[in-house]
Design an enzyme around this catalytic site. Structure first.
Site, PDB file in Angstrom:
ATOM      1  N   CYS A 222      11.505  51.166  -7.670  1.00 51.32           N
ATOM      2  CA  CYS A 222      12.618  50.303  -7.280  1.00 51.32           C
ATOM      3  C   CYS A 222      12.900  49.318  -8.428  1.00 51.32           C
ATOM      4  O   CYS A 222      11.984  48.637  -8.912  1.00 51.32           O
ATOM      5  CB  CYS A 222      12.264  49.546  -6.002  1.00 51.32           C
ATOM      6  SG  CYS A 222      13.535  48.369  -5.516  1.00 51.32           S
TER       7      CYS A 222
ATOM      8  N   CYS B  33       9.591  48.052   0.393  1.00 55.45           N
ATOM      9  CA  CYS B  33      10.387  49.177  -0.088  1.00 55.45           C
ATOM     10  C   CYS B  33       9.410  50.263  -0.535  1.00 55.45           C
ATOM     11  O   CYS B  33       8.460  49.981  -1.259  1.00 55.45           O
ATOM     12  CB  CYS B  33      11.252  48.715  -1.265  1.00 55.45           C
ATOM     13  SG  CYS B  33      11.971  50.078  -2.187  1.00 55.45           S
TER      14      CYS B  33
ATOM     15  N   LYS C  74       2.320   4.642   1.488  1.00 57.18           N
ATOM     16  CA  LYS C  74       2.435   5.204   2.829  1.00 57.18           C
ATOM     17  C   LYS C  74       2.070   6.678   2.726  1.00 57.18           C
ATOM     18  O   LYS C  74       2.855   7.500   2.253  1.00 57.18           O
ATOM     19  CB  LYS C  74       3.849   5.034   3.378  1.00 57.18           C
ATOM     20  CG  LYS C  74       3.970   5.459   4.829  1.00 57.18           C
ATOM     21  CD  LYS C  74       5.304   5.038   5.384  1.00 57.18           C
ATOM     22  CE  LYS C  74       5.541   5.418   6.829  1.00 57.18           C
ATOM     23  NZ  LYS C  74       4.954   6.619   7.306  1.00 57.18           N
TER      24      LYS C  74
ATOM     25  N   CYS D 169      17.698  49.397  -3.776  1.00 58.49           N
ATOM     26  CA  CYS D 169      17.747  50.793  -4.199  1.00 58.49           C
ATOM     27  C   CYS D 169      18.068  51.751  -3.057  1.00 58.49           C
ATOM     28  O   CYS D 169      18.205  52.954  -3.281  1.00 58.49           O
ATOM     29  CB  CYS D 169      16.437  51.197  -4.866  1.00 58.49           C
ATOM     30  SG  CYS D 169      15.058  51.323  -3.721  1.00 58.49           S
TER      31      CYS D 169
ATOM     32  N   GLU E 297       0.860  -1.187   0.000  1.00 58.34           N
ATOM     33  CA  GLU E 297       0.000   0.000   0.000  1.00 58.34           C
ATOM     34  C   GLU E 297       0.892   1.230   0.000  1.00 58.34           C
ATOM     35  O   GLU E 297       2.051   1.153   0.391  1.00 58.34           O
ATOM     36  CB  GLU E 297      -0.852   0.054   1.284  1.00 58.34           C
ATOM     37  CG  GLU E 297      -1.798  -1.099   1.453  1.00 58.34           C
ATOM     38  CD  GLU E 297      -2.385  -1.155   2.872  1.00 58.34           C
ATOM     39  OE1 GLU E 297      -2.453  -0.101   3.545  1.00 58.34           O
ATOM     40  OE2 GLU E 297      -2.739  -2.256   3.290  1.00 58.34           O
TER      41      GLU E 297
ATOM     42  N   TYR F  57      -8.224   8.029   4.114  1.00 54.38           N
ATOM     43  CA  TYR F  57      -8.026   6.733   3.463  1.00 54.38           C
ATOM     44  C   TYR F  57      -7.975   5.660   4.547  1.00 54.38           C
ATOM     45  O   TYR F  57      -7.164   5.754   5.477  1.00 54.38           O
ATOM     46  CB  TYR F  57      -6.715   6.710   2.682  1.00 54.38           C
ATOM     47  CG  TYR F  57      -6.746   7.561   1.434  1.00 54.38           C
ATOM     48  CD1 TYR F  57      -7.221   7.039   0.237  1.00 54.38           C
ATOM     49  CD2 TYR F  57      -6.306   8.872   1.463  1.00 54.38           C
ATOM     50  CE1 TYR F  57      -7.253   7.810  -0.916  1.00 54.38           C
ATOM     51  CE2 TYR F  57      -6.338   9.654   0.308  1.00 54.38           C
ATOM     52  CZ  TYR F  57      -6.811   9.112  -0.870  1.00 54.38           C
ATOM     53  OH  TYR F  57      -6.841   9.881  -2.004  1.00 54.38           O
TER      54      TYR F  57
ATOM     55  N   ASP G 145       1.290  10.424   3.665  1.00 54.98           N
ATOM     56  CA  ASP G 145       1.933  11.304   4.631  1.00 54.98           C
ATOM     57  C   ASP G 145       0.908  12.225   5.281  1.00 54.98           C
ATOM     58  O   ASP G 145       0.756  13.381   4.929  1.00 54.98           O
ATOM     59  CB  ASP G 145       3.028  12.116   3.933  1.00 54.98           C
ATOM     60  CG  ASP G 145       4.039  12.654   4.914  1.00 54.98           C
ATOM     61  OD1 ASP G 145       3.934  12.317   6.116  1.00 54.98           O
ATOM     62  OD2 ASP G 145       4.928  13.404   4.499  1.00 54.98           O
TER      63      ASP G 145
ATOM     64  N   LYS H 227      10.760   3.496   3.234  1.00 51.50           N
ATOM     65  CA  LYS H 227      10.746   4.956   3.111  1.00 51.50           C
ATOM     66  C   LYS H 227      11.510   5.396   1.876  1.00 51.50           C
ATOM     67  O   LYS H 227      12.605   4.914   1.613  1.00 51.50           O
ATOM     68  CB  LYS H 227      11.399   5.587   4.354  1.00 51.50           C
ATOM     69  CG  LYS H 227      10.626   5.327   5.653  1.00 51.50           C
ATOM     70  CD  LYS H 227       9.430   6.236   5.804  1.00 51.50           C
ATOM     71  CE  LYS H 227       9.747   7.499   6.543  1.00 51.50           C
ATOM     72  NZ  LYS H 227       9.840   7.402   7.959  1.00 51.50           N
TER      73      LYS H 227
ATOM     74  N   CYS I 134      16.170  49.471   1.601  1.00 53.60           N
ATOM     75  CA  CYS I 134      16.002  48.460   0.554  1.00 53.60           C
ATOM     76  C   CYS I 134      17.369  48.027   0.024  1.00 53.60           C
ATOM     77  O   CYS I 134      18.170  48.875  -0.375  1.00 53.60           O
ATOM     78  CB  CYS I 134      15.155  49.024  -0.574  1.00 53.60           C
ATOM     79  SG  CYS I 134      15.080  47.930  -2.006  1.00 53.60           S
TER      80      CYS I 134
HETATM   81  S1  IVH Z   1      -0.197   0.644   8.885  1.00 56.19           S
HETATM   82  C1  IVH Z   1       0.743  -0.946  13.117  1.00 56.19           C
HETATM   83  N1  IVH Z   1      -0.628   1.610   6.421  1.00 56.19           N
HETATM   84  O1  IVH Z   1       2.629   5.515   8.742  1.00 56.19           O
HETATM   85  C2  IVH Z   1       0.361  -0.414  11.807  1.00 56.19           C
HETATM   86  N2  IVH Z   1       0.303   3.024   8.072  1.00 56.19           N
HETATM   87  O2  IVH Z   1       5.160   4.914  10.068  1.00 56.19           O
HETATM   88  C3  IVH Z   1       0.709   0.962  11.464  1.00 56.19           C
HETATM   89  N3  IVH Z   1       0.748   5.308   7.328  1.00 56.19           N
HETATM   90  O3  IVH Z   1       1.413   5.625  12.027  1.00 56.19           O
HETATM   91  C4  IVH Z   1      -0.037   1.574  10.386  1.00 56.19           C
HETATM   92  N4  IVH Z   1       0.012   5.032   5.254  1.00 56.19           N
HETATM   93  O4  IVH Z   1       0.222   7.055  10.243  1.00 56.19           O
HETATM   94  C5  IVH Z   1      -0.173   1.845   7.685  1.00 56.19           C
HETATM   95  N5  IVH Z   1      -1.056   2.353   4.252  1.00 56.19           N
HETATM   96  C6  IVH Z   1      -0.621   2.587   5.501  1.00 56.19           C
HETATM   97  C7  IVH Z   1      -0.122   3.840   5.894  1.00 56.19           C
HETATM   98  C8  IVH Z   1       0.330   4.026   7.198  1.00 56.19           C
HETATM   99  C9  IVH Z   1       0.526   5.889   6.142  1.00 56.19           C
HETATM  100  C10 IVH Z   1       1.341   5.987   8.501  1.00 56.19           C
HETATM  101  C11 IVH Z   1       0.557   5.785   9.780  1.00 56.19           C
HETATM  102  C12 IVH Z   1       1.542   5.147  10.738  1.00 56.19           C
HETATM  103  C13 IVH Z   1       2.859   5.513  10.143  1.00 56.19           C
HETATM  104  C14 IVH Z   1       3.915   4.520  10.515  1.00 56.19           C
END
Ligand code: IVH
Length: 686
Positions: free
Chosen positions: A446, A441, A120, A426, A118, A238, A122, A328, A423
């Site tokens: 300018c 300014c 990750k 100038c 999946e 999500y 942010d 990561k 400034c």
């Molecule tokens: S699984 C114990 N799935 O990443 C399971 N986490 O670094 C932990 N995150 O705290 C979560 N996308 O906030 C999972 N598809 C995803 C994710 C995800 C983002 C975040 C989540 C977690 C952090 C861990």
């Protein structure tokens, strides 16, 4: 109809509307596949609001009307998690991933191993509790932030505003997903790139420093005490985990995601069941390559062992499951030293401090400068020249200093930065207007302003003149070839070919680009003019409303403020801009150069603009929905109850207390025919 049967009628209609609205919200916010227009959706929503206003006893906590409108909270209550919200161990290279895969297979002791990959996301993780609802399905009972993993904050009223979070789930959906009505969903709340850009555009207009990144903005939003503000920010959710009685589904992660989708949750479509390290590496590479085009930020890929039995066999370390890992991406942040702070003058004369950094490689590029926004921002960071700082870079976002480091390896700098009183370009005085964060300014001429105006004019998203970069603009100015943006349209190929590092071919290309920009249209020109507070969205709305620069220039404050999102601050800036002779001249010069300053005017009916209608009783030929759509389509508003602000009450058969109220307040009453005449633009004598 007696009061009792009216109520039961209303209850039935409210139920219908809720089901319908819920279906359309799912189509729109989760599946991105709307079936009806926004106006039609609004009409249904308004009808439901009106019904609930009339019969408050019909309001249910999971009604779509209850997403917004919660009262500001005094603070958030703490809430205990049903089971700890753990974090994940990280891997940073294919080798680390292969190590993890080997360990998983060893510990699994022969149980099947497949991985769900999946994205990750942010954002920040939240837990949503659903409980059995009166209608036999489930309803959202509580939304909790991660907090320290054991205890989070109850942010239910804010979670409700997220359109991709279902407020209720029908018994049918539960059945289809094979779910009991009480369960917990975990997932990620994120702010899309578009919502983030909008937020920062607004913050800029309000003279506030921009939010650093979408994650911080999402976190700040969820902890806002006013749900109305949260609703405007448009967060997304999500889902990725499902707990029943504190346990993950026995069927595994793939089945979990499918069940979540069946229940109406948004599940990220970029997911895949994989079996080998090679497949995982390929998935990761694709995700990283497509990262910038997703429309939201991701910082890696999460890999989860699919089967529940295998997960249980693998178990947990203290802080994370052994059955999952976060791969990561290369860091989008880096640590470096600020060797100086300089000041840049922008096209509006605004002075922006910039951190001059020791070059640091972040997410594929070398960063050597980062904006510090304004004096307050430097103060808040507590930044000194010589400090070590953390710099972040997201998607296409400019690098930002997010924090000053202070530890044994990163000793503090020594020199305080003092904002210049003159400034740097100038030498004129620099002033900070009352209530503003920026220094400016005072010199209208300018040279920095002209240089930056030219650069701004040519930028992508403005007039889009490819090739009009720093070096060219600098030369054009030094040689006195342009004295304002309109002069760009007088440049010739032989003239440009004489510039350094220019040849016939590049000169021709630039002239063609400039020529092409004449057709960019009014919105682009408005942005190009550089009117304060007029960003992309505002420029588009203004162009749509007025259709030509002349109409815009002729508008007064009231007319300007009729445009969505234009308030007194923006209207004032527009008026001030066009009040200046030199700006009017600029518009004339652009016109003479052949720049198109018109736009397609949005066909908006104004027949009923400024009027508010209340509908009551049964109309002979129209449903209330239809009447509402007609009124709103003609620019009018509808309301649920009669007040002094009501312009007309439209009454049908069996109109009740609203009609009495209208008579009491002496508000004109129309019948259906009267309304139709008004819609056709006729006069009405009630
Ligand atoms: S699984 C114990 N799935 O990443 C399971 N986490 O670094 C932990 N995150 O705290 C979560 N996308 O906030 C999972 N598809 C995803 C994710 C995800 C983002 C975040 C989540 C977690 C952090 C861990």
């Amino acid at each position: 109809m007696d009061a009792r049967s009216k109520l039961s009628h209303a209850a039935q209609r409210a139920e219908e509307l809720r089901a319908e609205l819920q279906r359309h919200e799912h189509l729109y916010y989760v599946l991105d596949a709307p079936e009806i227009s926004d106006a039609a959706y609004d009409a249904r929503m308004n009808e439901l609001k009106a019904l609930e206003a009339q019969y408050p006893e019909l309001v249910t906590p999971d009604s779509p009307t209850q997403r917004v409108g919660g009262k500001p909270a005094a603070g958030f209550a703490k809430a205990q998690h049903s089971r700890p919200m753990l974090s994940l161990d990280n891997a940073y290279s294919p080798e680390e991933l292969a190590d993890w895969d080997r360990r998983v297979r060893e510990l699994a002791g022969g149980l099947p191993v497949a991985y769900m990959a999946e994205l990750k996301l942010d954002g920040l993780s939240v837990a949503l509790r659903y409980e059995v609802a009166a209608h036999g399905g489930a309803r959202l009972a509580m939304g909790i932030t991660r907090g320290d993993g054991q205890t989070g904050e109850d942010v239910t009223s804010n979670i409700r505003t997220i359109r991709s979070v279902p407020l209720s789930i029908t018994a049918e959906q539960l059945k289809k997903a094979g779910m009991p009505p009480t369960f917990e969903v975990r997932g990620e709340a994120v702010m899309s790139a578009a919502a983030f850009a909008r937020l920062n555009e607004e913050r800029e207009q309000q003279g506030l420093p921009p939010a650093v990144n979408p994650r911080n903005a999402a976190a700040g939003t969820l902890r806002t005490l006013e749900p109305g503000i949260v609703a405007q920010r448009r967060l997304d959710f999500y889902a990725y985990f499902l707990l029943v009685e504190g346990e993950y589904l026995a069927a595994g992660q793939q089945a979990t995601l499918d069940a979540l989708a069946t229940m109406g949750f948004r599940v990220n479509p970029n997911r895949k069941l994989l079996h080998t390290v090679e497949q995982m590496t390929e998935f990761i590479n694709t995700a990283e390559a497509e990262r910038d085009g997703l429309g939201y930020e991701i910082d890696g890929v999460v890999l989860k062992v699919d089967g529940h039995a295998t997960q249980q066999r693998l178990g947990y370390t203290g802080r994370a499951p052994r059955w999952a890992i976060a791969y990561k991406f290369t860091a989008k942040s880096g640590v470096t030293r600020v060797h100086d702070i300089t000041v840049q003058v922008g096209r509006t004369g605004k002075l922006t401090p910039v951190a001059e950094l020791e070059p640091v490689f972040i997410g594929g590029t070398t960063v050597s400068r980062a904006t510090l926004h304004n004096a307050d921002f430097i103060e808040r960071l507590g930044l000194l020249v010589g400090d070590w700082v953390k710099v972040e870079r997201g998607g296409d976002v400019i690098p930002k200093v997010v924090e000053v480091l202070e530890d044994a390896e990163h000793p503090r700098g020594k020199r305080h930065f003092h904002f210049p009183v003159q400034c740097p370009e100038c030498g004129s005085d620099v002033v900070r207007a009352e209530g503003e964060v920026d220094y400016r300014c005072v010199n209208a001429d300018c040279p920095a302003k002209l240089r930056e105006s030219l650069l701004h004019f040519g930028r992508r998203g403005v007039m889009n003149i490819e090739g009009l970069g720093d070096a060219v603009v600098q030369q054009l100015l030094e040689r006195g070839m342009v004295h304002g943006v309109a002069d760009l349209y007088k440049l010739t190929v032989p003239q440009l070919a004489g510039l350094e590092r220019f040849a016939e071919k590049s000169a021709t290309a630039l002239v063609e680009q400039i020529e092409r920009s004449k057709k960019a249209g009014l919105a682009r020109v408005l942005m190009g003019l550089g009117i304060r507070f007029v960003g992309e969205r505002t420029a588009e709305l203004l162009a749509e409303e007025f259709g030509s620069v002349d109409a815009l220039m002729a508008a007064n404050a009231e007319e300007l403020e009729r445009v969505e999102e234009v308030g007194p601050r923006i209207s004032q800036a527009i008026l001030e801009f066009f009040a200046q002779e030199k700006n009017r001249r600029l518009v004339e010069h652009l016109r003479e150069a052949g720049v198109d300053m018109t736009a397609e005017k949005k066909q908006r009916s104004v027949q009923l603009a400024g009027l508010t209608f209340v509908l009551t009783g049964t109309l002979p030929n129209m449903t209330r929905d239809e009447a509402k759509e007609k009124i709103e389509g003609a620019g009018g508003k509808t309301a649920g109850s009669v007040s002094k602000k009501t312009s007309y009450v439209v009454a049908g058969e069996e109109a009740g207390s609203k009609l009495d109220k209208a008579r009491e307040l002496k508000i004109p009453v129309l019948d259906e025919a009267g309304l139709l005449r008004m819609l056709e633009g006729g006069t009405v004598e009630p």
